[in-house]
Design a protein around this motif. Structure first.
Motif, mmCIF file in Angstrom:
data_model
loop_
_atom_site.group_PDB
_atom_site.id
_atom_site.type_symbol
_atom_site.label_atom_id
_atom_site.label_comp_id
_atom_site.label_asym_id
_atom_site.label_seq_id
_atom_site.Cartn_x
_atom_site.Cartn_y
_atom_site.Cartn_z
ATOM 1 N N ASP A 144 31.496 47.080 31.773
ATOM 2 C CA ASP A 144 30.307 47.580 31.085
ATOM 3 C C ASP A 144 29.548 46.492 30.347
ATOM 4 O O ASP A 144 28.359 46.651 30.065
ATOM 5 N N ALA A 145 30.231 45.410 30.011
ATOM 6 C CA ALA A 145 29.606 44.345 29.212
ATOM 7 C C ALA A 145 29.979 42.999 29.823
ATOM 8 O O ALA A 145 30.834 42.282 29.292
ATOM 9 N N PRO A 146 29.374 42.648 30.965
ATOM 10 C CA PRO A 146 29.798 41.432 31.674
ATOM 11 C C PRO A 146 29.608 40.157 30.877
ATOM 12 O O PRO A 146 30.283 39.155 31.155
ATOM 13 N N ALA A 147 28.727 40.175 29.884
ATOM 14 C CA ALA A 147 28.496 38.972 29.085
ATOM 15 C C ALA A 147 29.339 38.940 27.816
ATOM 16 O O ALA A 147 29.237 37.983 27.035
ATOM 17 N N ALA A 148 30.179 39.945 27.599
ATOM 18 C CA ALA A 148 30.974 39.998 26.370
ATOM 19 C C ALA A 148 31.925 38.812 26.307
ATOM 20 O O ALA A 148 32.568 38.446 27.298
ATOM 21 N N ARG A 149 32.043 38.239 25.122
ATOM 22 C CA ARG A 149 32.935 37.109 24.883
ATOM 23 C C ARG A 149 34.298 37.667 24.456
ATOM 24 O O ARG A 149 34.408 38.291 23.398
ATOM 25 N N VAL A 150 35.312 37.427 25.288
ATOM 26 C CA VAL A 150 36.634 37.998 25.051
ATOM 27 C C VAL A 150 37.624 36.870 24.798
ATOM 28 O O VAL A 150 37.708 35.913 25.577
ATOM 29 N N ALA A 151 38.361 36.976 23.693
ATOM 30 C CA ALA A 151 39.416 36.016 23.358
ATOM 31 C C ALA A 151 40.770 36.692 23.505
ATOM 32 O O ALA A 151 40.898 37.904 23.303
ATOM 33 N N TYR A 152 41.765 35.898 23.832
ATOM 34 C CA TYR A 152 43.127 36.407 23.987
ATOM 35 C C TYR A 152 44.021 35.796 22.926
ATOM 36 O O TYR A 152 44.032 34.581 22.732
ATOM 37 N N LEU A 153 44.770 36.650 22.230
ATOM 38 C CA LEU A 153 45.766 36.226 21.248
ATOM 39 C C LEU A 153 47.137 36.340 21.886
ATOM 40 O O LEU A 153 47.614 37.451 22.167
#
Length: 361
Positions: free
Chosen positions: A148-157
């Motif tokens: 739904d949000a292809p430009a979303a910035r996702v970080a992994y912890l």
């Protein structure tokens, strides 16, 4: 304890970010598949003698089936270029007081360029954070976010309940171009940023990596004893507390399955029920995907009913999520089962990602 072996590298097999897979022959004629982390032990080549910790492989434990290279005793790697006796390159020690403890630059310590920013950071500013108890959920959550949000910035912890080196995960290597970064927290190491605690790691994800959404999950190779409390993934309940303390929005990715042969993991796994029902003291949005098979849906609803007084139960539509899961850049696998073999598990994780993306907007 450690089961030591000494052998000779005969072939270099695969490489991925931070790791190299080897064939090693032992003096007795046996062969072992081994894994080395060049940043720790150097880069093995055919003909090198290697010292191995072979215990997990010999016992049939763990994820991956490797002996681990402890040293190249005849060809030690050079010291790091930084001057000895200073903390200019960091002094954060992980895997502490083990023979292979690395000394790293913590994202919030004094030598870090981000120290001043994180010294005053107190809030996640409402950032949605998806908590999952297995590493295998990561690519599915990411697929749901980006559906739904292809430009979303996702970080992994990367938490320290499973593999400590981020380099062990081929999944993480394959997702590198789809994440804004990995923060390794606690005793885990090898991420783009190093943090001593989950709290500082979450703040780094928000303020240094400028993430819109974060995902918290242990590395591959979790520890489990078949008991209610003896599972490393129960720590997701503590992750919910950390996210809420810092002003984030916890989103619980539930471990849902109708394919797991173990009764305690069918419907909603007892580990999810323990983590969110007993450990998490703050509310989290517990995501249930629409479209589950009727019998499974009824089982899930019954399991979650006692948690409804503490946590919002959020129903999320799943249109388009199957296609998003099939388009992931890495193979989906949990407990040896792929997407079609355990569709509900991956669908639930993707639905959690979709809900987080909608909260981020």
């Amino acid at each position: 304890m450690v089961r030591w072996r000494s052998g000779t590298v005969t072939a270099v097999r695969r490489r991925w970010a931070g790791a190299v897979e080897l064939d090693v022959d032992l003096p007795d004629g046996a062969a072992m598949r081994a894994l080395a982390y060049p940043a720790l032990v150097g880069d093995p080549e055919p003909g090198d003698r290697v010292l191995l910790n072979a215990g997990a492989l010999l016992m049939g434990l763990g994820t991956g089936g490797y002996a681990l290279v402890v040293a190249l005793p005849d060809r030690l790697p050079p010291d790091p270029p930084q001057a000895l006796g200073t903390r200019d390159a960091g002094h954060l020690v992980k895997a502490r007081y083990t023979p292979l403890q690395p000394i790293l630059l913590g994202v919030d310590e004094e030598a870090s360029p981000h120290h001043d920013l994180l010294a005053t950071a107190e809030s996640l500013d409402g950032m949605p954070v998806v908590t999952a108890d297995l590493h295998s959920a990561l690519p599915a959550v990411l697929a749901g976010v980006h559906a739904d949000a292809p430009a979303a910035r996702v970080a992994y912890l990367l938490t320290d309940g499973g593999a400590l080196p981020a380099w062990f995960s081929r999944t993480l290597a394959g997702l590198a171009d789809h994440l804004v970064g990995t923060v390794s927290v606690g005793q885990a190491f090898g991420g783009d940023l190093e943090a001593s605690t989950l709290h500082s790691g979450l703040l780094a994800a928000r303020h240094v990596l400028r993430a819109d959404v974060a995902v918290v999950a242990q590395g591959p190779g979790n520890l489990g004893t078949g008991t209610r409390w003896g599972f490393s993934g129960v720590a997701v309940g503590e992750a919910v507390n950390a996210v809420a303390t810092l002003g984030g929005r916890p989103v619980g990715s539930l471990r849902i399955s109708d394919a797991d042969p173990r009764p305690r993991h069918r419907g909603v796994s007892h580990h999810s029920l323990t983590a969110y029902g007993r450990v998490a003291l703050a509310p989290a949005d517990l995501v249930v995907p629409d479209g589950l098979a009727p019998a499974l849906a009824a089982e899930v609803d019954a399991a979650l009913a006692p948690l409804g007084g503490r946590h919002p139960i959020v129903r999320v539509p799943t249109d388009g999520l199957d296609a998003a899961l099939r388009a992931t850049p890495v193979a989906l696998s949990t407990m040896g089962r792929g997407l079609d073999a355990d569709h509900a598990y991956f669908l639930a994780a993707a639905a959690a990602g979709r809900h987080a993306a909608r909260l981020a907007r």
